[in-house]
Motif scaffolding. Structure first.
Motif, PDB file in Angstrom:
ATOM      1  N   ASP A   7      36.317  50.166  33.680  1.00  0.00           N
ATOM      2  CA  ASP A   7      36.936  48.855  33.917  1.00  0.00           C
ATOM      3  C   ASP A   7      38.446  48.929  33.697  1.00  0.00           C
ATOM      4  O   ASP A   7      39.229  48.345  34.441  1.00  0.00           O
ATOM      5  N   ASP A   8      38.830  49.651  32.643  1.00  0.00           N
ATOM      6  CA  ASP A   8      40.258  49.755  32.334  1.00  0.00           C
ATOM      7  C   ASP A   8      40.984  50.555  33.406  1.00  0.00           C
ATOM      8  O   ASP A   8      42.110  50.248  33.773  1.00  0.00           O
ATOM      9  N   LEU A   9      40.312  51.624  33.892  1.00  0.00           N
ATOM     10  CA  LEU A   9      40.932  52.431  34.950  1.00  0.00           C
ATOM     11  C   LEU A   9      41.107  51.625  36.224  1.00  0.00           C
ATOM     12  O   LEU A   9      42.141  51.719  36.886  1.00  0.00           O
ATOM     13  N   VAL A  10      40.088  50.838  36.570  1.00  0.00           N
ATOM     14  CA  VAL A  10      40.198  50.006  37.772  1.00  0.00           C
ATOM     15  C   VAL A  10      41.396  49.083  37.618  1.00  0.00           C
ATOM     16  O   VAL A  10      42.233  48.963  38.520  1.00  0.00           O
ATOM     17  N   GLU A  11      41.514  48.496  36.446  1.00  0.00           N
ATOM     18  CA  GLU A  11      42.635  47.575  36.250  1.00  0.00           C
ATOM     19  C   GLU A  11      43.975  48.306  36.370  1.00  0.00           C
ATOM     20  O   GLU A  11      44.882  47.839  37.050  1.00  0.00           O
ATOM     21  N   VAL A  12      44.075  49.466  35.714  1.00  0.00           N
ATOM     22  CA  VAL A  12      45.375  50.130  35.692  1.00  0.00           C
ATOM     23  C   VAL A  12      45.732  50.710  37.063  1.00  0.00           C
ATOM     24  O   VAL A  12      46.868  50.678  37.495  1.00  0.00           O
ATOM     25  N   LEU A  13      44.739  51.213  37.776  1.00  0.00           N
ATOM     26  CA  LEU A  13      45.044  51.813  39.076  1.00  0.00           C
ATOM     27  C   LEU A  13      45.349  50.765  40.143  1.00  0.00           C
ATOM     28  O   LEU A  13      45.930  51.059  41.175  1.00  0.00           O
ATOM     29  N   ARG A  70      53.702  49.389  25.535  1.00  0.00           N
ATOM     30  CA  ARG A  70      53.773  48.177  26.359  1.00  0.00           C
ATOM     31  C   ARG A  70      52.532  47.359  26.109  1.00  0.00           C
ATOM     32  O   ARG A  70      51.417  47.836  26.299  1.00  0.00           O
ATOM     33  N   GLU A  71      52.750  46.158  25.659  1.00  0.00           N
ATOM     34  CA  GLU A  71      51.615  45.285  25.422  1.00  0.00           C
ATOM     35  C   GLU A  71      51.186  44.680  26.740  1.00  0.00           C
ATOM     36  O   GLU A  71      51.985  44.465  27.637  1.00  0.00           O
ATOM     37  N   ARG A  72      49.915  44.420  26.842  1.00  0.00           N
ATOM     38  CA  ARG A  72      49.404  43.844  28.077  1.00  0.00           C
ATOM     39  C   ARG A  72      48.455  42.718  27.708  1.00  0.00           C
ATOM     40  O   ARG A  72      47.909  42.681  26.628  1.00  0.00           O
ATOM     41  N   SER A  73      48.280  41.800  28.635  1.00  0.00           N
ATOM     42  CA  SER A  73      47.344  40.726  28.340  1.00  0.00           C
ATOM     43  C   SER A  73      45.950  41.254  28.615  1.00  0.00           C
ATOM     44  O   SER A  73      45.732  42.038  29.531  1.00  0.00           O
ATOM     45  N   ARG A  74      45.033  40.854  27.812  1.00  0.00           N
ATOM     46  CA  ARG A  74      43.703  41.432  27.897  1.00  0.00           C
ATOM     47  C   ARG A  74      42.818  40.547  28.760  1.00  0.00           C
ATOM     48  O   ARG A  74      42.924  39.329  28.738  1.00  0.00           O
ATOM     49  N   GLY A  75      41.958  41.182  29.529  1.00  0.00           N
ATOM     50  CA  GLY A  75      41.116  40.437  30.448  1.00  0.00           C
ATOM     51  C   GLY A  75      39.981  39.692  29.787  1.00  0.00           C
ATOM     52  O   GLY A  75      40.040  38.496  29.563  1.00  0.00           O
ATOM     53  N   VAL A  76      38.958  40.413  29.427  1.00  0.00           N
ATOM     54  CA  VAL A  76      37.728  39.774  28.971  1.00  0.00           C
ATOM     55  C   VAL A  76      37.874  39.320  27.524  1.00  0.00           C
ATOM     56  O   VAL A  76      38.350  40.060  26.677  1.00  0.00           O
ATOM     57  N   ARG A  77      37.494  38.097  27.262  1.00  0.00           N
ATOM     58  CA  ARG A  77      37.595  37.578  25.907  1.00  0.00           C
ATOM     59  C   ARG A  77      36.227  37.201  25.369  1.00  0.00           C
ATOM     60  O   ARG A  77      35.456  36.535  26.024  1.00  0.00           O
ATOM     61  N   ASP A  78      35.996  37.618  24.160  1.00  0.00           N
ATOM     62  CA  ASP A  78      34.793  37.219  23.457  1.00  0.00           C
ATOM     63  C   ASP A  78      35.202  36.074  22.534  1.00  0.00           C
ATOM     64  O   ASP A  78      36.092  36.241  21.703  1.00  0.00           O
ATOM     65  N   PRO A  79      34.586  34.889  22.686  1.00  0.00           N
ATOM     66  CA  PRO A  79      35.019  33.743  21.879  1.00  0.00           C
ATOM     67  C   PRO A  79      34.851  33.989  20.377  1.00  0.00           C
ATOM     68  O   PRO A  79      35.481  33.309  19.570  1.00  0.00           O
ATOM     69  N   GLY A  80      34.034  34.957  20.003  1.00  0.00           N
ATOM     70  CA  GLY A  80      33.839  35.249  18.587  1.00  0.00           C
ATOM     71  C   GLY A  80      34.902  36.176  18.034  1.00  0.00           C
ATOM     72  O   GLY A  80      34.870  36.553  16.869  1.00  0.00           O
ATOM     73  N   GLU A  88      41.740  39.737  36.516  1.00  0.00           N
ATOM     74  CA  GLU A  88      40.535  39.133  35.966  1.00  0.00           C
ATOM     75  C   GLU A  88      39.821  38.315  37.037  1.00  0.00           C
ATOM     76  O   GLU A  88      38.632  38.428  37.246  1.00  0.00           O
ATOM     77  N   THR A  89      40.631  37.511  37.733  1.00  0.00           N
ATOM     78  CA  THR A  89      40.056  36.663  38.760  1.00  0.00           C
ATOM     79  C   THR A  89      39.418  37.514  39.841  1.00  0.00           C
ATOM     80  O   THR A  89      38.319  37.245  40.301  1.00  0.00           O
ATOM     81  N   MET A  90      40.122  38.575  40.231  1.00  0.00           N
ATOM     82  CA  MET A  90      39.598  39.412  41.296  1.00  0.00           C
ATOM     83  C   MET A  90      38.272  40.030  40.900  1.00  0.00           C
ATOM     84  O   MET A  90      37.330  40.062  41.680  1.00  0.00           O
ATOM     85  N   LEU A  91      38.217  40.527  39.669  1.00  0.00           N
ATOM     86  CA  LEU A  91      36.997  41.192  39.248  1.00  0.00           C
ATOM     87  C   LEU A  91      35.879  40.168  39.077  1.00  0.00           C
ATOM     88  O   LEU A  91      34.758  40.365  39.502  1.00  0.00           O
ATOM     89  N   GLU A  92      36.244  39.054  38.487  1.00  0.00           N
ATOM     90  CA  GLU A  92      35.265  38.025  38.184  1.00  0.00           C
ATOM     91  C   GLU A  92      34.583  37.520  39.450  1.00  0.00           C
ATOM     92  O   GLU A  92      33.384  37.321  39.499  1.00  0.00           O
ATOM     93  N   TYR A  93      35.364  37.290  40.479  1.00  0.00           N
ATOM     94  CA  TYR A  93      34.789  36.708  41.680  1.00  0.00           C
ATOM     95  C   TYR A  93      34.461  37.743  42.744  1.00  0.00           C
ATOM     96  O   TYR A  93      34.215  37.402  43.892  1.00  0.00           O
ATOM     97  N   GLY A  94      34.462  39.015  42.362  1.00  0.00           N
ATOM     98  CA  GLY A  94      34.096  40.036  43.329  1.00  0.00           C
ATOM     99  C   GLY A  94      35.014  40.046  44.532  1.00  0.00           C
ATOM    100  O   GLY A  94      34.580  40.213  45.667  1.00  0.00           O
ATOM    101  N   MET A  95      36.304  39.836  44.283  1.00  0.00           N
ATOM    102  CA  MET A  95      37.216  39.709  45.407  1.00  0.00           C
ATOM    103  C   MET A  95      37.772  41.042  45.876  1.00  0.00           C
ATOM    104  O   MET A  95      38.546  41.100  46.814  1.00  0.00           O
TER     105      MET A  95
END
Lengths: 306, 272
Positions: free
Chosen positions: A12-18, B200-210, A51-58
């Motif tokens: 998942d991280d690689l997909v995001e970074v690439l 470099r800090e980045r915003s993180r995608g998936v969030r766990d509310p806990g 996030e949006t792209m991955l979430e909605y399968g875009m």
């Protein structure tokens, strides 16, 4: 701990970074496929948000989307730069027109270069407002509540001749920090009035503050926002997610100002001696004011946290 | 017939043989296209001038293949500037001055050679590491007396009051974890920057509310210092029972491959 490269953990991280990074080539070698500019997805993905792209399968649609975006955005940097002028940032925004007859928000794009701050409208093309950075004396955030109840921060820009204007933009904190770093002269960036922007009434002092962040290869001056409460000092850069400096009041053992090279233009830096992390170097447009406020925390019994 | 295009993976120092035996996306064999006189080469495969598209699963597989190929060559050359996904160079068919994809890519490498070389030098022997730290909200309020008192009180109360107290407890945990996250962030950042060359800090995608996000960052680290980063993170894990740590890498410097904005070199053969 050892880092892992296991694709089951990292994919998942690689997909995001690439899709977001690793971008060099497409920035200036736009390749034409069937006369449509094809560019890497990274710029667009950075805007749409992975996030949006991955979430909605875009992802399956990204190429069409990328092409459409490329066409829309060819005029993205339509500001005409002067010789040697350098683009710093641009973001959506606008300025408040107050000409005696009317008061209207005029939407456009806010462009910051190393010489000017410009609000530009693309169609029909018009420079709505602009100033030379050398004229800028103060940039103050003003927070207001919208009808929807949401807090919105505008930037009030005050010029050397006393004229001022109110700007809106998508990332006011970032623009303020970049202005502070780009304007040649000393710049006042503190909000007006006590504890503006935070509202909890405990803020002693808040405003733009430089932090000499220690680094492996020598410290680096970084611009950001300092906030002093009876509990201590917090400093946060707009580029970081959380404060990079947290100094509890009871950790501060001494505060002094001393001569030193300062990015704020003055020749004074603030040294805060701490018990747990040694000396911390800061500076501001008014180093004396910050040093005094920091010093007054020292020795004062910290308030019990509410 | 379609003129061949080039799918580009990276810019690397020109080391003949560095791509031998490496396969890339969809099993294509890779080669180095050198720009003579620059010491630079592009890592490419010969492709149709059409970008990859398809279902997400195919994209994920191809990203993994691209990464594997780039890592294999990076381990041989010690430095490279990786490209993003789907970077294609097509031939320029303009009738006045037709150029093949190879010529275009060579010209580009030549025109940017000084900038590319200095970026490669800066990244030589360095790797990217990913660090992600969160704190567990429940765990971070464990030592909070007020949280414990609330928990005890809930035991003996009516369901209605319990819901109210649960709300208060959640609020308390939130505040407590935010405070803890701020403190850990400042501390970890300082300790990591004593070892890493850049962060470099980045915003993180998936969030766990806990959980509360503490730090999500890409670090640029000399390969011999990777272990030292691990030591810092192990210490944080031991000091902070509420902290959850992910540690990924070593990767080619994906996040640090960007070139500073700037005009091309004046000597650039501008052929438009």
């Amino acid at each position: 701990m050892k880092p892992t490269r296991d694709p089951r953990v990292t994919l998942d991280d690689l997909v995001e970074v690439l899709l977001n990074k690793g971008a060099v080539l497409h920035l200036d070698l736009i390749v034409s496929v069937a006369d449509i500019p094809l560019i890497g997805v990274s710029l667009r993905a950075a805007i749409a948000g992975m996030e949006t792209m991955l979430e909605y399968g875009m992802l399956r649609r990204w190429d069409e989307d990328t092409r459409a975006w490329a066409e829309r955005s060819t005029g993205r940097r339509e500001l005409e730069l002067r010789a040697g002028e350098r683009h710093v940032v641009h973001m959506r925004g606008g300025h408040l027109l107050e000409d005696g007859f009317q008061t209207t928000w005029r939407p456009g794009t806010v462009h910051l270069t190393d010489r000017r701050l410009v609000v530009l409208r693309r169609e029909p093309r018009e420079v709505l407002w602009e100033t030379e950075l050398a004229e800028v004396r103060a940039v103050r955030p003003e927070t207001e509540r919208t009808i929807g109840g949401e807090q919105r921060t505008r930037l009030r820009v005050v010029l050397a001749d006393g004229r001022q204007t109110l700007l809106s933009c998508t990332e006011p904190e970032r623009l303020r920090a970049l202005l502070a770093g780009t304007c040649p002269g000393p710049l006042e960036t503190s909000p007006v009035g006590p504890a503006a922007g935070t509202g909890d009434g405990r803020t002693v002092l808040e405003g733009h503050l430089w932090y000499h962040e220690p680094r492996r290869d020598g410290p680096l001056w970084r611009g950001g926002q300092g906030r002093l409460t009876p509990d201590g000092l917090m400093w946060k850069s707009p580029l970081d997610s959380r404060p990079a400096l947290v100094l509890p009041a009871d950790d501060i053992t001494a505060v002094r100002t001393e001569p030193g090279g300062s990015p704020a233009g003055g020749g004074t830096v603030i040294t805060v001696e701490t018990a747990s992390q040694g000396p911390v170097t800061l500076t501001a447009d008014e180093p004396g004011r910050w040093a005094g406020a920091l010093d007054s925390l020292r020795g004062a019994a910290p308030l019990p946290s509410a | 017939m379609t003129e061949p295009a080039l799918y580009v993976y990276a810019v690397a120092p020109d080391r003949p043989g560095a791509a031998d035996g490496v396969t890339g996306v969809d099993g294509h064999p890779l080669r180095l296209l050198a720009a003579p006189g620059t010491g630079l080469a592009a890592l490419v495969h010969d492709a149709e001038p059409v970008p990859y598209q398809g279902p997400d699963e195919d994209v994920r597989r191809r990203v993994a293949e691209q990464d594997r190929a780039v890592v294999a060559v990076w381990e041989r050359t010690g430095a490279l500037l990786p490209m993003t996904f789907n970077v294609l160079v097509a031939p320029d068919p303009s009738p006045r001055d037709p150029r093949t994809a190879e010529e275009r890519l060579r010209d580009w490498l030549t025109s940017r050679a000084a900038g590319l070389r200095s970026r490669l030098e800066a990244l030589d022997g360095r790797a990217e590491l990913r660090v992600e730290i969160t704190v567990d909200r429940t765990e971070s309020a464990r030592d909070d007396e007020r949280a414990r008192a609330l928990e005890a009180e809930m035991e003996s109360r009516s369901p209605g009051l319990r819901r109210l107290l649960a709300k208060q407890l959640e609020q308390l945990r939130r505040e407590s974890s935010e405070r803890l996250a701020d403190a850990i962030h400042a501390d970890v950042r300082r300790r990591l920057l004593a070892v890493a060359e850049d962060m470099r800090e980045r915003s993180r995608g998936v969030r766990d509310p806990g959980e509360a996000d503490v730090l999500s960052a890409a670090l640029l680290v000399r390969t011999e210092d990777i272990e030292a980063v691990g030591t810092v993170l192990a210490a944080v894990r031991d000091e902070q029972p509420a902290a959850r740590i992910r540690f990924l890498g070593p990767w080619p410097p994906y996040t640090f491959a960007d070139l500073p904005d700037g005009p091309r070199e004046p000597a650039a053969p501008e052929r438009a």
